[in-house]
Design a protein around this motif. Structure first.
Motif, short mmCIF file in Angstrom:
data_model
loop_
_atom_site.label_atom_id
_atom_site.label_comp_id
_atom_site.label_asym_id
_atom_site.label_seq_id
_atom_site.Cartn_x
_atom_site.Cartn_y
_atom_site.Cartn_z
N GLU A 141 0.80 -1.20 0.08
CA GLU A 141 0.10 0.03 -0.09
C GLU A 141 0.72 1.37 0.27
O GLU A 141 0.64 2.04 -0.66
N GLU A 142 1.66 1.19 0.86
CA GLU A 142 2.93 2.37 1.05
C GLU A 142 3.46 2.65 -0.48
O GLU A 142 3.61 3.75 -1.04
N SER A 144 2.66 1.93 -3.37
CA SER A 144 1.53 2.29 -4.41
C SER A 144 1.34 3.46 -4.07
O SER A 144 1.10 4.40 -5.21
N ARG A 145 1.28 3.97 -3.02
CA ARG A 145 0.95 5.49 -2.85
C ARG A 145 2.21 6.34 -3.05
O ARG A 145 2.05 7.57 -3.83
N ALA A 146 3.35 5.87 -2.68
CA ALA A 146 4.66 6.74 -2.82
C ALA A 146 5.39 6.77 -4.05
O ALA A 146 5.60 7.60 -4.88
N PRO A 148 4.35 4.48 -7.16
CA PRO A 148 3.52 3.29 -7.73
C PRO A 148 4.58 2.33 -8.69
O PRO A 148 4.16 1.27 -8.90
#
Length: 425
Positions: A141-142, A144-146, A148
């Motif tokens: 998740e992290e 993908s956020r910071a 991708p």
């Protein structure tokens, strides 16, 4: 709940295992990029560790009933345990070598502590795997956020992450089983001490509730102690099975020479007469003494002494003696000095006869008493005429100065013969 990367050392039990040296390898550019992506996400997880812990505790409450009870009982302790575990796991992502030993010690302590608390091992292993899944999910998740575009790089470290999860599952299981074994040994030793205290009469009244729990017997109840000795050593289980009927509630205490069974008896338990049935074939050399009933675990020491008395009456060749059936003999063996004195006083003139003559008269007197004073039945058992029996009995009276028509003299004869039988060296 410990998770980290690149940990392939063999699992060893203990608090501070020594890792095996690793052969240096060549790190590809892809590996280097994957590690940079992993470390970037891991540092964010470390900064947000309280929220990660909250999510793990919520997952445990939702998916693992055993942990649901643990959280209800002590929410703060469960949260702190999960927080420590996750902190070591994420730290291991950043510095596998430097954080490895601390992470292993943390997992070992968790496994040992949960074994002490009685949490099921399956629940503990499920919790560790949930922790691994949560950490991996947050890493993805992290990233993908910071960044991708770097998510695909995490594939190159996934195997190391899950190998570490498996390693710590094995480690925590080893700690759990070792602690469980130690707990079992402590319980066995404590139960043995409590049973010994009950049997020798030195147990404290304050320890009775604990003794009842440890032995699996009610504090209040009707008890008989069965003493077992002799017979082939390899058949100790078989000897115990002979001594106590199947289905009885019994706790066995092994002694140096005698095994004692504390048997719960009574109508409720369906057992009123411990010991083998009359039709049971005797085991050669096996001696069984069955005491008289007592009330409550507090009186088991008295029951053991009664069982020892019954065992003393047992023939050396083997057999079973129920104390209730041998009370005159019990009186004799309880005071052997008086028993020998009585035998000498009553039977002395007969004992000083020639052996052949002595045995004929003593056998006749014993058989006549066993036949309830019937000369006819005694003669049939001795293969002689009833008049022969009567003549021998009259000779016994003449030699001893006692009369078989006098009840008090008959009692003395009976006790003296019993003393001679059970106290014979």
């Amino acid at each position: 709940m410990q998770h980290a990367v690149r940990s392939r050392a063999a699992i060893r039990t203990g608090l501070t295992p020594v890792p095996r040296p690793r052969t240096p390898g060549v790190t590809s550019l892809i590996d280097a990029d994957a590690l940079r992506a992993l470390h970037r996400a891991a540092r964010t997880l470390l900064d947000d560790l309280p929220d990660l812990t909250d999510r793990l505790v919520a997952l445990l409450q939702e998916q693992e009933p055993a942990y649901r009870a643990a959280v209800t009982k002590d929410a703060a302790a469960t949260w702190q345990e999960a927080h420590r575990s996750l902190r070591h796991s994420v730290a291991s992502l950043l510095d596998p070598r430097g954080a490895r030993d601390a992470a292993r010690r943390c997992s070992w302590r968790i496994g040992a502590a949960r074994a002490e608390q009685g949490l099921p091992l399956d629940a503990l292993l499920h919790a560790f795997r949930l922790g691994g899944s949560l950490v991996w999910q947050r890493l993805v998740e992290e990233t993908s956020r910071a960044a991708p575009e770097d998510v695909r790089l995490l594939v190159h470290v996934a195997a190391d992450v899950w190998n570490f999860v498996d390693e710590h599952c094995t480690l925590v299981a080893d700690a759990y089983r070792q602690t469980e074994w130690q707990i079992g040994r402590r319980r066995e030793n404590r139960a043995r001490l409590l049973a010994a205290g009950l049997l020798d009469g030195t147990g404290r009244i304050a320890d009775l509730p604990e003794a009842a729990r440890a032995l699996g017997l009610p504090e209040q109840g009707r008890y008989v102690v069965v003493a077992v000795t002799g017979g082939p050593p390899a058949r100790s289980d078989a000897a115990r099975a002979v001594a106590v009927p199947p289905g009885a509630r019994v706790h066995w205490h092994a002694g140096p020479e005698v095994d004692y069974g504390i048997v719960l008896v009574g109508a409720v338990e369906g057992l009123t007469d411990p010991g083998p049935p009359a039709s049971h074939a005797p085991v050669p050399g096996l001696r069984i003494g069955v005491g008289s009933p007592v009330e409550g675990l507090a009186a088991v020491g008295d029951a053991r002494r009664l069982a020892d008395t019954a065992l003393d009456i047992c023939p050396a060749a083997g057999g079973t003696v129920r104390l209730a059936d041998q009370l005159p003999a019990a009186l004799v063996v309880s005071s052997p000095e008086l028993g020998r004195a009585l035998a000498e006083k009553v039977l002395g003139p007969l004992l000083r006869l020639e052996p052949a003559d002595r045995e004929v008269l003593l056998d006749t007197l014993t058989t006549w008493l066993e036949c309830d004073g019937s000369a006819q039945r005694a003669g049939e058992r001795l293969y002689c005429h009833r008049n022969t029996v009567l003549n021998r009995l009259r000779r016994c009276e003449q030699l001893t100065g006692r009369s078989l028509a006098r009840p008090a003299d008959v009692v003395e004869f009976s006790l003296a013969l019993t003393a001679r039988r059970v106290l014979r060296d």
